[in-house]
Scaffold this active site. Structure first.
Site, PDB file in Angstrom:
ATOM      1  N   LYS A 196       0.552  -0.815  -0.195  1.00  0.00           N
ATOM      2  CA  LYS A 196       0.059  -0.220  -0.064  1.00  0.00           C
ATOM      3  C   LYS A 196       0.784   1.405   0.134  1.00  0.00           C
ATOM      4  CE  LYS A 196      -3.758  -0.430   0.785  1.00  0.00           C
ATOM      5  NZ  LYS A 196      -4.847  -1.280  -0.575  1.00  0.00           N
ATOM      6  N   ASP A 232      -0.727  -1.009  -4.226  1.00  0.00           N
ATOM      7  CA  ASP A 232      -2.126  -0.471  -4.855  1.00  0.00           C
ATOM      8  C   ASP A 232      -2.003   1.543  -3.861  1.00  0.00           C
ATOM      9  OD1 ASP A 232      -4.328   0.477  -3.718  1.00  0.00           O
ATOM     10  OD2 ASP A 232      -5.016  -1.387  -2.600  1.00  0.00           O
ATOM     11  N   GLU A 242      -2.467  -0.833  -8.592  1.00  0.00           N
ATOM     12  CA  GLU A 242      -4.656  -1.116  -8.078  1.00  0.00           C
ATOM     13  C   GLU A 242      -4.515   0.412  -8.111  1.00  0.00           C
ATOM     14  OE1 GLU A 242      -4.935  -3.653  -5.319  1.00  0.00           O
ATOM     15  OE2 GLU A 242      -7.300  -3.427  -4.677  1.00  0.00           O
ATOM     16  N   LYS A 282     -13.897  -7.463  -5.736  1.00  0.00           N
ATOM     17  CA  LYS A 282     -14.242  -7.455  -3.694  1.00  0.00           C
ATOM     18  C   LYS A 282     -15.994  -7.776  -3.927  1.00  0.00           C
ATOM     19  CE  LYS A 282     -10.707  -4.524  -2.061  1.00  0.00           C
ATOM     20  NZ  LYS A 282     -10.098  -4.053  -2.356  1.00  0.00           N
TER      21      LYS A 282
HETATM   22  O1  LIG Z   1      -8.255  -7.691   2.803  1.00  0.00           O
HETATM   23  C1  LIG Z   1      -6.907  -7.493   3.061  1.00  0.00           C
HETATM   24  O2  LIG Z   1      -5.570  -8.607   2.635  1.00  0.00           O
HETATM   25  C2  LIG Z   1      -6.400  -6.079   2.174  1.00  0.00           C
HETATM   26  C3  LIG Z   1      -7.197  -4.560   2.466  1.00  0.00           C
HETATM   27  C4  LIG Z   1      -7.212  -4.091   1.484  1.00  0.00           C
HETATM   28  O3  LIG Z   1      -6.050  -3.579   0.944  1.00  0.00           O
HETATM   29  C5  LIG Z   1      -7.414  -2.803   1.380  1.00  0.00           C
HETATM   30  C6  LIG Z   1      -8.723  -2.689   3.055  1.00  0.00           C
HETATM   31  C7  LIG Z   1      -9.957  -2.024   3.276  1.00  0.00           C
HETATM   32  C8  LIG Z   1      -9.797  -1.018   2.335  1.00  0.00           C
HETATM   33  C9  LIG Z   1      -9.048  -0.918   1.287  1.00  0.00           C
HETATM   34  C10 LIG Z   1      -7.977  -1.720   0.770  1.00  0.00           C
HETATM   35  C11 LIG Z   1      -7.840  -1.612  -0.555  1.00  0.00           C
HETATM   36  O4  LIG Z   1      -7.291  -3.397  -1.279  1.00  0.00           O
HETATM   37  O5  LIG Z   1      -8.078  -0.765  -1.193  1.00  0.00           O
HETATM   38 MG   LIG Z   2      -7.443  -1.197  -3.097  1.00  0.00          MG
END
Ligand SMILES: O=C(O)CCC(=O)c1ccccc1C(=O)O
Ligand SMILES: [Mg+2]
EC number: 4.2.1.113
Length: 366
Positions: A164, A190, A214, A263
């Site tokens: 991230k 991401d 992402e 998702k």
């Molecule tokens: O659950 C996970 O392991 C991924 C976590 C994650 O990247 C995420 C968690 C909360 C909200 C958005 C995101 C995302 O993918 O942007």
């Molecule tokens: Mg994401």
């Protein structure tokens, strides 16, 4: 035909072992609404209870539908209508939900998840069987928050590590140095909408082992993503931009991205996720800091042959002080077993749900 006899909504909050930091926000508590559906098989007279979870967040920074909006729409729009539904499979239930409102994807997904679970239990099929997934295990990846180190991810053999980042503050030279240290390790980035179209050069300089990026740009930037995708050899995957199947159609028509972060909890449910997977080039399963229940659904979806990258499905011990399922979803060398029991395939821990409850339960009966 199936008919819903009773539905309950139970607001709970899971405590994170460690806060999860993204470019949008820091999450230390994960609120969810547990949906239970008592479903009658009208032909056999048999009843099963299915469990689902509404995966919206506490605030508006990631999507506009938050937990209280989801619950309000369930109570005032969806539940009063579906009391009269009679349906023959989860897909037709999903179509009816989509007809009721184009909004409230999280609310619809929580409800539909419980219906899939109940129908699996009534027809003696696992979710994986119902959706025609394949194989006993799936490869998985891990999402590493901005405050976390990647050591755990590296030692546990995850088959993709998602970093991230916040493009406003990240030092791209350091990032590239880190990524190049592990040439054999597959990564993804991401950005959670923190890039601008001025970052194309930085995106193009990311090393080969970054499989995709992402959601670089904003939620509504379908055209801007298309321009970016046309000017980079990297694969773009949309996450925040996709909240329903119309968004998938927009993404495809605009050529906004080659990949899609699937998702099910955010796109209106498992049926909508399956449709999206058929439509796009490179679908893969993204995480939502969900409980073991949602994670089990994600594992089943990840076992579909068309899934292009390992999902964000880390070990169920990683995130929460206490989860709401009895099984542990164990990651071994970057692979996880697909639950085989009927329905979603895990045992919901009712004591945990009651201990983690944050607000009054809401119930409707037919
Ligand atoms: O659950 C996970 O392991 C991924 C976590 C994650 O990247 C995420 C968690 C909360 C909200 C958005 C995101 C995302 O993918 O942007
Ligand atoms: Mg994401």
């Amino acid at each position: 035909m199936y008919q819903i006899k009773k539905i309950t909504l139970i607001p709970i909050a899971l405590t994170m072992l460690q806060a999860f930091e993204t470019a949008h926000h820091t999450i230390s508590e994960r609120p969810l609404t547990i949906v239970t559906v008592e479903l009658l098989n009208e032909d056999s007279g048999e009843i099963a209870v299915g469990y689902g979870e509404v995966q919206s967040f506490a605030d508006f920074s990631y999507t506009l539908e938050n937990q209280s909006v989801s619950r309000e729409i369930l109570k005032t729009v969806l539940l009063p209508q579906i009391r009269r539904f009679s349906f023959s499979n989860p897909q037709s239930f999903s179509i009816r939900l989509n007809q009721l409102t184009p909004f409230a994807s999280f609310a619809k997904a929580g409800l539909e998840m419980a219906v899939w679970d109940a129908i699996g239990k009534l027809t003696h099929q696992s979710l994986q069987q119902m959706i025609h997934g394949q194989g006993g295990t799936v490869p998985v990846g891990i999402a590493v928050g901005m405050a976390d180190s990647i050591d755990e991810a590296l030692t546990q053999g995850y088959q993709r590590i998602k970093l991230k980042i916040d493009a406003h503050v990240v030092d791209f030279e350091n990032l590239n140095r880190l990524l190049k240290k592990y040439p054999e390790q597959q990564f993804s980035i991401d950005a959670n909408s923190s890039f601008t179209d001025k970052n194309i050069a930085q995106i193009n300089r990311l090393p080969e082992n970054v499989g995709f990026i992402e959601q670089p740009l904003g939620e509504n930037d379908f055209v801007q993503h298309a321009v970016l995708q046309a000017h980079t050899s990297k694969i773009i995957s949309l996450d925040e931009s996709i909240n329903n199947l119309n968004d998938v159609a927009t993404m495809l028509k605009c050529l906004s991205a080659k990949a899609l972060t699937i998702k099910q909890g955010k796109i209106g449910g498992i049926s909508n996720a399956l449709t999206a997977i058929q439509l796009v080039d490179k679908p893969w399963v993204g995480g939502m800091l969900t409980s073991g229940l949602g994670r089990s659904v994600d594992i089943a979806i990840s076992s579909l042959p068309k899934i292009a990258f390992p999902g964000d499905i880390s070990d169920s011990r990683r995130y929460f002080e206490r989860d709401i399922i009895e099984e542990r979803l164990r990651v071994n060398n970057g692979i996880i077993s697909v639950p085989r029991n009927y329905g979603i395939g895990v045992t919901v821990d009712l004591n945990a749900i009651s201990d983690l409850q944050t607000e009054q339960m809401f119930t409707i009966t037919d």
